[in-house]
Enzyme design. Structure first.
Site, PDB file in Angstrom:
ATOM      1  N   ARG A  92     -18.703 -30.825  -0.125  1.00 40.22           N
ATOM      2  CA  ARG A  92     -17.443 -31.154   0.537  1.00 40.22           C
ATOM      3  C   ARG A  92     -17.692 -31.180   2.043  1.00 40.22           C
ATOM      4  O   ARG A  92     -18.309 -30.265   2.592  1.00 40.22           O
ATOM      5  CB  ARG A  92     -16.355 -30.134   0.219  1.00 40.22           C
ATOM      6  CG  ARG A  92     -14.980 -30.629   0.692  1.00 40.22           C
ATOM      7  CD  ARG A  92     -13.858 -29.739   0.217  1.00 40.22           C
ATOM      8  NE  ARG A  92     -12.570 -30.410   0.360  1.00 40.22           N
ATOM      9  CZ  ARG A  92     -11.411 -29.848   0.047  1.00 40.22           C
ATOM     10  NH1 ARG A  92     -11.377 -28.610  -0.414  1.00 40.22           N
ATOM     11  NH2 ARG A  92     -10.281 -30.520   0.186  1.00 40.22           N
ATOM     12  N   ALA A 147     -13.033 -21.276  -2.450  1.00 35.52           N
ATOM     13  CA  ALA A 147     -14.192 -20.970  -1.614  1.00 35.52           C
ATOM     14  C   ALA A 147     -14.685 -19.565  -1.933  1.00 35.52           C
ATOM     15  O   ALA A 147     -13.950 -18.592  -1.797  1.00 35.52           O
ATOM     16  CB  ALA A 147     -13.814 -21.088  -0.143  1.00 35.52           C
ATOM     17  N   TYR A 185     -16.069 -24.217   8.618  1.00 33.88           N
ATOM     18  CA  TYR A 185     -16.848 -23.071   8.187  1.00 33.88           C
ATOM     19  C   TYR A 185     -18.340 -23.306   8.480  1.00 33.88           C
ATOM     20  O   TYR A 185     -18.714 -24.308   9.084  1.00 33.88           O
ATOM     21  CB  TYR A 185     -16.551 -22.760   6.719  1.00 33.88           C
ATOM     22  CG  TYR A 185     -15.082 -22.424   6.518  1.00 33.88           C
ATOM     23  CD1 TYR A 185     -14.486 -21.404   7.267  1.00 33.88           C
ATOM     24  CD2 TYR A 185     -14.280 -23.153   5.656  1.00 33.88           C
ATOM     25  CE1 TYR A 185     -13.133 -21.113   7.132  1.00 33.88           C
ATOM     26  CE2 TYR A 185     -12.924 -22.863   5.515  1.00 33.88           C
ATOM     27  CZ  TYR A 185     -12.361 -21.845   6.264  1.00 33.88           C
ATOM     28  OH  TYR A 185     -11.016 -21.564   6.138  1.00 33.88           O
ATOM     29  N   GLN A 242     -16.859 -23.579  -5.557  1.00 38.35           N
ATOM     30  CA  GLN A 242     -17.182 -23.952  -4.189  1.00 38.35           C
ATOM     31  C   GLN A 242     -17.882 -22.762  -3.525  1.00 38.35           C
ATOM     32  O   GLN A 242     -17.273 -21.709  -3.322  1.00 38.35           O
ATOM     33  CB  GLN A 242     -15.923 -24.313  -3.410  1.00 38.35           C
ATOM     34  CG  GLN A 242     -16.221 -24.855  -2.017  1.00 38.35           C
ATOM     35  CD  GLN A 242     -14.966 -25.148  -1.226  1.00 38.35           C
ATOM     36  OE1 GLN A 242     -14.266 -24.213  -0.822  1.00 38.35           O
ATOM     37  NE2 GLN A 242     -14.671 -26.423  -0.996  1.00 38.35           N
ATOM     38  N   LEU A 301      -2.629 -34.772   0.916  1.00 35.24           N
ATOM     39  CA  LEU A 301      -1.270 -35.276   0.720  1.00 35.24           C
ATOM     40  C   LEU A 301      -1.228 -36.445  -0.252  1.00 35.24           C
ATOM     41  O   LEU A 301      -0.554 -37.445  -0.040  1.00 35.24           O
ATOM     42  CB  LEU A 301      -0.637 -35.643   2.060  1.00 35.24           C
ATOM     43  CG  LEU A 301      -0.256 -34.457   2.962  1.00 35.24           C
ATOM     44  CD1 LEU A 301       0.360 -34.952   4.265  1.00 35.24           C
ATOM     45  CD2 LEU A 301       0.692 -33.497   2.252  1.00 35.24           C
ATOM     46  N   CYS A 324      -8.011 -21.149  -1.613  1.00 33.07           N
ATOM     47  CA  CYS A 324      -8.218 -19.721  -1.383  1.00 33.07           C
ATOM     48  C   CYS A 324      -6.987 -18.929  -1.789  1.00 33.07           C
ATOM     49  O   CYS A 324      -5.856 -19.305  -1.463  1.00 33.07           O
ATOM     50  CB  CYS A 324      -8.542 -19.468   0.086  1.00 33.07           C
ATOM     51  SG  CYS A 324     -10.148 -20.094   0.596  1.00 33.07           S
ATOM     52  N   PRO A 351     -10.365 -26.705  -4.462  1.00 38.04           N
ATOM     53  CA  PRO A 351     -10.439 -25.254  -4.216  1.00 38.04           C
ATOM     54  C   PRO A 351      -9.287 -24.791  -3.342  1.00 38.04           C
ATOM     55  O   PRO A 351      -8.947 -25.447  -2.350  1.00 38.04           O
ATOM     56  CB  PRO A 351     -11.779 -25.098  -3.473  1.00 38.04           C
ATOM     57  CG  PRO A 351     -12.535 -26.344  -3.741  1.00 38.04           C
ATOM     58  CD  PRO A 351     -11.527 -27.423  -3.918  1.00 38.04           C
ATOM     59  N   ARG A 401      -2.190 -28.038  -2.960  1.00 35.72           N
ATOM     60  CA  ARG A 401      -0.840 -27.478  -2.875  1.00 35.72           C
ATOM     61  C   ARG A 401       0.092 -28.115  -3.895  1.00 35.72           C
ATOM     62  O   ARG A 401       0.977 -27.457  -4.452  1.00 35.72           O
ATOM     63  CB  ARG A 401      -0.289 -27.672  -1.459  1.00 35.72           C
ATOM     64  CG  ARG A 401      -1.016 -26.862  -0.387  1.00 35.72           C
ATOM     65  CD  ARG A 401      -0.395 -27.100   0.983  1.00 35.72           C
ATOM     66  NE  ARG A 401      -1.015 -26.291   2.005  1.00 35.72           N
ATOM     67  CZ  ARG A 401      -1.999 -26.691   2.802  1.00 35.72           C
ATOM     68  NH1 ARG A 401      -2.481 -27.926   2.669  1.00 35.72           N
ATOM     69  NH2 ARG A 401      -2.499 -25.905   3.715  1.00 35.72           N
TER      70      ARG A 401
END
Length: 371
Positions: free
Chosen positions: A231, A57, A182, A100, A302, A25, A23, A325
């Protein structure tokens, strides 16, 4: 045969390979409603050849948004808007789709990252946050309101309502967000949770509300047609915070209550965190969790190279890898990984002619004639 491109089962869901789009955002919704940006963004990812696409999310109530631009699934309007995007995606891709479901808790009411990501004042369009305890995320910030019994029930009902809407939209899986500082992570962490009732104090008490949310969501959607996983942030990277030992207890209890998979991340609950960044820096956390459960475990963080991902799966450190990413930068990452590992990957027929001459079986048996 490539381990990364071998099939994987998550609950009732069969994946063709072990590449999962994590996920991410986008901060581009209109009062919770998906927009044309989501159609463009998700449309590209749905053609990438990954085994599973997890939507960003998605807030279960309006005050649970990280930012004013967060995607939501708390009303008929937000459900309809997301449904339109999904309908277009399914015309051209059969990739399984997960969502998510999230609540930002005390990290809500924030600017989008490109506007600084700071807390938005009430007078500037922000809103009052809700959290386990009335503790601000960072010094000088507005503290949230501590959730009372009615508030806890409201939040739990919101997760259930969003799960039912997701099922109605034909989404294949739900990932409950209990990571990155969160709301549900805030309950898990002694840094953010200093309650003195049944939801605070001991590890068992801090696990209680996230487990109640999971059980309520699991009970609200059919097990034979909808996968439900979690998660988590396995460690806060702060002394005295949530650690791997406590996270193992959480995962073991989730497994006992019917969880289908675990997606292992870390950090996010405190600005004091000290994270040792480096290639695959969270993989060892996934490996530790995997050694203490029989659930499929997803590693993230990563993981950028195909051989790196292949080695993680072959070594049994995780059952799948998630990229975020990296796939924004290279939307055809799974294609390139398949080429590197001599595997095949799904691709839309409109792109079949793009196969390199030395990779004629990259997309399987794609006989193409041309006038």
């Amino acid at each position: 045969m490539s381990a990364l491109f071998s099939p994987l089962r998550l609950g009732s869901l069969n994946l063709t390979n072990r590449i999962i789009i994590a996920p991410m955002c986008q901060y581009s919704a209109d009062n919770g409603k998906a927009t044309d940006w989501h159609l463009i963004h998700l449309g590209g990812l749905a053609l990438s050849g990954a085994g599973l696409l997890i939507l960003e999310a998605t807030a279960v109530e309006d005050i649970g948004r990280i930012s004013p631009g967060d995607l939501g699934l708390w009303s008929d309007e937000t459900e309809t808007a997301l449904g339109e995007v999904l309908k277009s995606l399914r015309k051209h891709s059969n990739m399984p789709i997960a969502i998510q479901l999230a609540h930002a808790g005390r990290k809500a009411s924030s600017q989008a990252p490109w506007h600084g990501g700071q807390l938005i004042a009430i007078e500037d369009g922000g809103w009052q946050m809700a959290a386990p305890s009335a503790l601000a995320h960072a010094k000088g910030e507005r503290p949230p309101l501590a959730l009372d019994e009615a508030g806890l029930q409201r939040v739990k009902n919101a997760f259930v309502d969003a799960a039912v809407r997701a099922h109605r939209l034909g989404i294949n899986a739900i990932e409950i967000h209990a990571a990155h500082g969160y709301l549900l992570h805030q309950f898990l962490s002694p840094i953010a949770n200093q309650r003195t009732d049944q939801y605070g104090g001991s590890v068992e008490n801090r696990l209680r509300f996230p487990l109640e949310v999971f059980e309520a969501v699991r009970a609200a959607v059919p097990k034979d047609s909808m996968t439900v996983g979690v998660r988590l942030s396995a460690t806060d990277w702060v002394e005295g915070g949530l650690d791997v030992a406590q996270s193992k207890r959480f995962v073991q209890t989730l497994q006992e209550r019917g969880c289908d998979f675990i997606h292992v991340s870390s950090g996010g609950v405190s600005p004091e965190q000290k994270i040792p960044l480096g290639p695959g820096y969270q993989v060892h956390l996934a490996e530790e969790i995997k050694q203490h459960c029989s659930l499929p475990v997803i590693a993230v963080g990563l993981i950028t190279d195909a051989q790196q991902a292949e080695d993680i799966i072959k070594a049994g450190k995780a059952d799948a890898i998630a990229i975020a990413r990296g796939i924004l930068y290279d939307p055809h990452w799974p294609w390139h990984a398949a080429a590197q590992l001599n595997a095949t990957v799904d691709a839309p027929k409109q792109y079949w002619r793009s196969q390199p001459r030395d990779q004629k079986n990259l997309f399987g048996d794609t006989r193409i004639g041309q006038r």
